[in-house]
Design an enzyme around this catalytic site. Sequence first.
Site, mmCIF file in Angstrom:
data_model
loop_
_atom_site.group_PDB
_atom_site.id
_atom_site.type_symbol
_atom_site.label_atom_id
_atom_site.label_comp_id
_atom_site.label_asym_id
_atom_site.label_seq_id
_atom_site.Cartn_x
_atom_site.Cartn_y
_atom_site.Cartn_z
ATOM 1 N N GLU A 86 -18.162 -75.010 -42.651
ATOM 2 C CA GLU A 86 -17.437 -74.189 -41.951
ATOM 3 C C GLU A 86 -17.994 -74.118 -41.140
ATOM 4 O OE1 GLU A 86 -14.264 -72.512 -44.398
ATOM 5 O OE2 GLU A 86 -13.885 -71.574 -43.269
ATOM 6 N N ARG A 87 -17.704 -73.920 -40.025
ATOM 7 C CA ARG A 87 -18.335 -73.201 -39.036
ATOM 8 C C ARG A 87 -19.931 -73.581 -38.797
ATOM 9 N NH1 ARG A 87 -13.920 -71.970 -37.130
ATOM 10 N NH2 ARG A 87 -12.264 -71.166 -39.045
ATOM 11 N N GLU A 127 -7.960 -64.360 -47.091
ATOM 12 C CA GLU A 127 -7.768 -65.961 -46.156
ATOM 13 C C GLU A 127 -7.416 -67.198 -47.003
ATOM 14 O OE1 GLU A 127 -11.001 -66.512 -44.178
ATOM 15 O OE2 GLU A 127 -10.398 -65.430 -42.069
ATOM 16 N N ARG A 181 -17.517 -59.835 -51.651
ATOM 17 C CA ARG A 181 -17.480 -59.886 -50.190
ATOM 18 C C ARG A 181 -16.557 -58.404 -50.043
ATOM 19 N NH1 ARG A 181 -16.267 -64.460 -46.916
ATOM 20 N NH2 ARG A 181 -17.588 -64.058 -45.536
ATOM 21 N N ASP A 240 -14.994 -59.263 -37.108
ATOM 22 C CA ASP A 240 -15.615 -60.838 -37.939
ATOM 23 C C ASP A 240 -16.363 -61.441 -36.605
ATOM 24 O OD1 ASP A 240 -15.737 -63.245 -39.416
ATOM 25 O OD2 ASP A 240 -13.286 -63.544 -38.945
ATOM 26 N N GLU A 279 -20.961 -69.179 -34.932
ATOM 27 C CA GLU A 279 -19.366 -69.007 -34.993
ATOM 28 C C GLU A 279 -18.399 -68.673 -33.520
ATOM 29 O OE1 GLU A 279 -16.368 -67.488 -37.673
ATOM 30 O OE2 GLU A 279 -14.869 -68.419 -37.417
HETATM 31 C C1 BDP Z 1 -13.757 -66.594 -40.245
HETATM 32 C C2 BDP Z 1 -14.451 -67.470 -40.259
HETATM 33 C C3 BDP Z 1 -13.818 -68.124 -41.493
HETATM 34 C C4 BDP Z 1 -14.009 -67.768 -43.114
HETATM 35 C C5 BDP Z 1 -14.693 -66.424 -42.635
HETATM 36 C C6 BDP Z 1 -14.879 -65.364 -44.121
HETATM 37 O O1 BDP Z 1 -13.451 -67.877 -39.440
HETATM 38 O O2 BDP Z 1 -13.918 -69.879 -41.437
HETATM 39 O O3 BDP Z 1 -14.375 -68.334 -43.825
HETATM 40 O O4 BDP Z 1 -15.014 -66.018 -41.584
HETATM 41 O O5 BDP Z 1 -15.708 -65.199 -43.748
HETATM 42 O O6 BDP Z 1 -14.899 -65.867 -39.822
HETATM 43 O O7 BDP Z 1 -14.701 -65.679 -45.020
#
Ligand code: BDP
Length: 717
Positions: free
Chosen positions: A185-186, A309, A342, A383, A411
């Site tokens: 991811e990213r 998320e 987190r 973010d 990212e």
């Molecule tokens: C965002 C990203 C995503 C991550 C999220 C995170 O786009 O892919 O899962 O952060 O930190 O910036 O959990």
Amino acid sequence: MSKLNVLFFLLLLLMTSTASGAEDGYDLWLRYVPVENVQLREKYQQQLQNVAISGHSETTAAIAEELQRGLKGLLNKDCNIQSEYTNQQVLIGTPGNSPEIAALNIQGQLNELGNEGYLITHQIVKGKAILLVASTGEIGTLYGTFHLLRLLQTQQPLAGIYIAERPKTTHRLLNHWDNLDRTVERGYAGFSIWDWHKLPDYIDPRYKDYARANASIGINGTVVSNVNANALILTPHYLNKLNGLANVFRPYGIKIYLTARFSAPIEIGGLPTADPLNEEVQQWWKNKANEIYAIIPDFGGFLVKANSEGQPGPQDYKRTHAEGANMLARALAPHGGVVMWRAFVYSHEVPVDRALQAYNEFKPLDEDFDDNVFVQVKNGPIDFQPREPFHPLFGAMEQTPIMMEFQITQEYLGCATHLVYLAPLFKEVLDADTYAKGKGSTVAKVIDGSLHQHTLSGMAGVSNIGNDRNWTGHPFGQANWYAYGRLAWNPEFTAEALADEWIRMTYTNNPAFIEVVKPMMLQSRETAVNYMTPLGLHHQMAWDHHWGPGPWVNIGRPDWTSKYYHRADSLGIGFDRTTSGSNAVSQYFPEVRDHFNNLETCPEEFLLWFHHVPWNHPMKSGNTLWGEMCEKYYSGAAQVKTMQKDWDSVKDLIDPQQYDHVRQLLKIQANEAIWWRNALLLYFQQYSRLPIPSTFEQPDKTLEYYMNLKFHFVPGI
Ligand code: BDP
């Protein structure tokens, strides 16, 4: 020589140069090539001919192997390395493994430096002055050895040397957002380096090189799985595979950590609930921790993304983040593990400015976390944007150790095609003053634990590593991995010093090269801010993949759109977070709040983060806001052109393959900087209704053109 012979000779030359593979970037900053200064190299040869490395552990074997490799490459000569001290010029060891070191009058000093700290200095042993690399822990001597090699790589004299180092933080981690199917991811540097299918029987040599690279910059832990977690990583099938990695990492002082999916008791445990107050659930996690530690005795702990998320979490059961974290912490505590919980949370209902939400959720829980819980906070309140003010949680939670989370992978900063040296971004945040305990309460002091006297302290960096031959995609991505690790060790290091070290170790000590490339690196982050989101703009990237510009994005939940953040209208632009707006400023301590809240004192780089400002607002430069925006966007794109010229000027000073790789990427960056500039200015022009000054080259495409660009396959999703 006949024509055929010449051809054969050339072919042979070509084969040997590519077979050595020296210049494909794989070696990172551990590129042990002969010290360029011949006099100095000869001096080192005399000083380091005979070395004793005390001890008989896997770590001391790793030290011997590294030193052998390093000295052979740097000095172009085999050195004599022994495990017993018999009058050598160099002694590496601990009071525990070396009677000679135990007999020296330096024990107090070593104790102060701790197991990971080290001393490099000359001492008299058996009547002779020798160079000593000593620590109370063997990992400390490994770190000291890497430091010694760095001194050689950067051509520092050894005479009269006195280095006493200790890390300022206890936990220095990489966070891999790697999935079990090996997508990242990213991630923009290929697939995951963890080859789950072949582990644990096949140990890719990369794992050891990964451990070497990390140990060389002081990283002592790695979370190998994505924060958007898959519970399967906690099953025996994967735990056995992880054991294969743990065995490679252990000699290098690196612990394995895992992301814990909160609903794992349901998904892999067969329980009907994951409620943290349910005894069966608690027991399930205790059993799971016992099972993990039976396989990996030095397992580090869990990283958790919960109720964020779409991830499951304690709030699904009307429990707090602290109740969730503590349940896991209690399962790990008997084994010495930690939880990194987190703070990157924001509600699905979007009730208030997203920038407010983490603080609102976590600040009231400050008293509630167990001792082995960190709250891991992203550097800024939104973010990982190209520029954000520091997160207001830094300094606000006195009782809880706060861990910094930086994003090393780019990212929001051009993926692996833009040259953006991130140390200035990291430093801007670390050096920011929270005023939590008056002036001088920097973010660095919060996260190194000194401000609120915490014994746990740390930093996490979202990794930019993949299976690309050069690890990070962009050759300069390596500098971000390097600088991150060094800053986790000591947040006081400067971006400039780290760039200098990295250039010398990775490319060359040639001053003609450094003079050009160092300023280019140091300017590169501001350059990216200028062509992406200057003056406090943020979150203007394309939908989903976040690679290109997308100020028009207006789909999905409001706080995932660009319009939510720029708030452009006919009057002006910017997010009013002042006391008369969303009031996010009030989450900062009064000195900081007042500074940001007042239009007069708010730094222009954060102007549109905190204020909604008229298009004709007068800026310090004398421009109007619109004029200044144009200036910034155009200067950003122009700066990339300058980077191209600078890079061209050093063409002959480094390896051609390395030169050409960066040259090609800079070309992509130059085009994409124009793309960002034009898309953003044309879009905002709809609201400002003002021309782009005629002194600037006008965009050759329309806004519609940019809005209609569609990309189906962008890496990192
Ligand atoms: C965002 C990203 C995503 C991550 C999220 C995170 O786009 O892919 O899962 O952060 O930190 O910036 O959990």
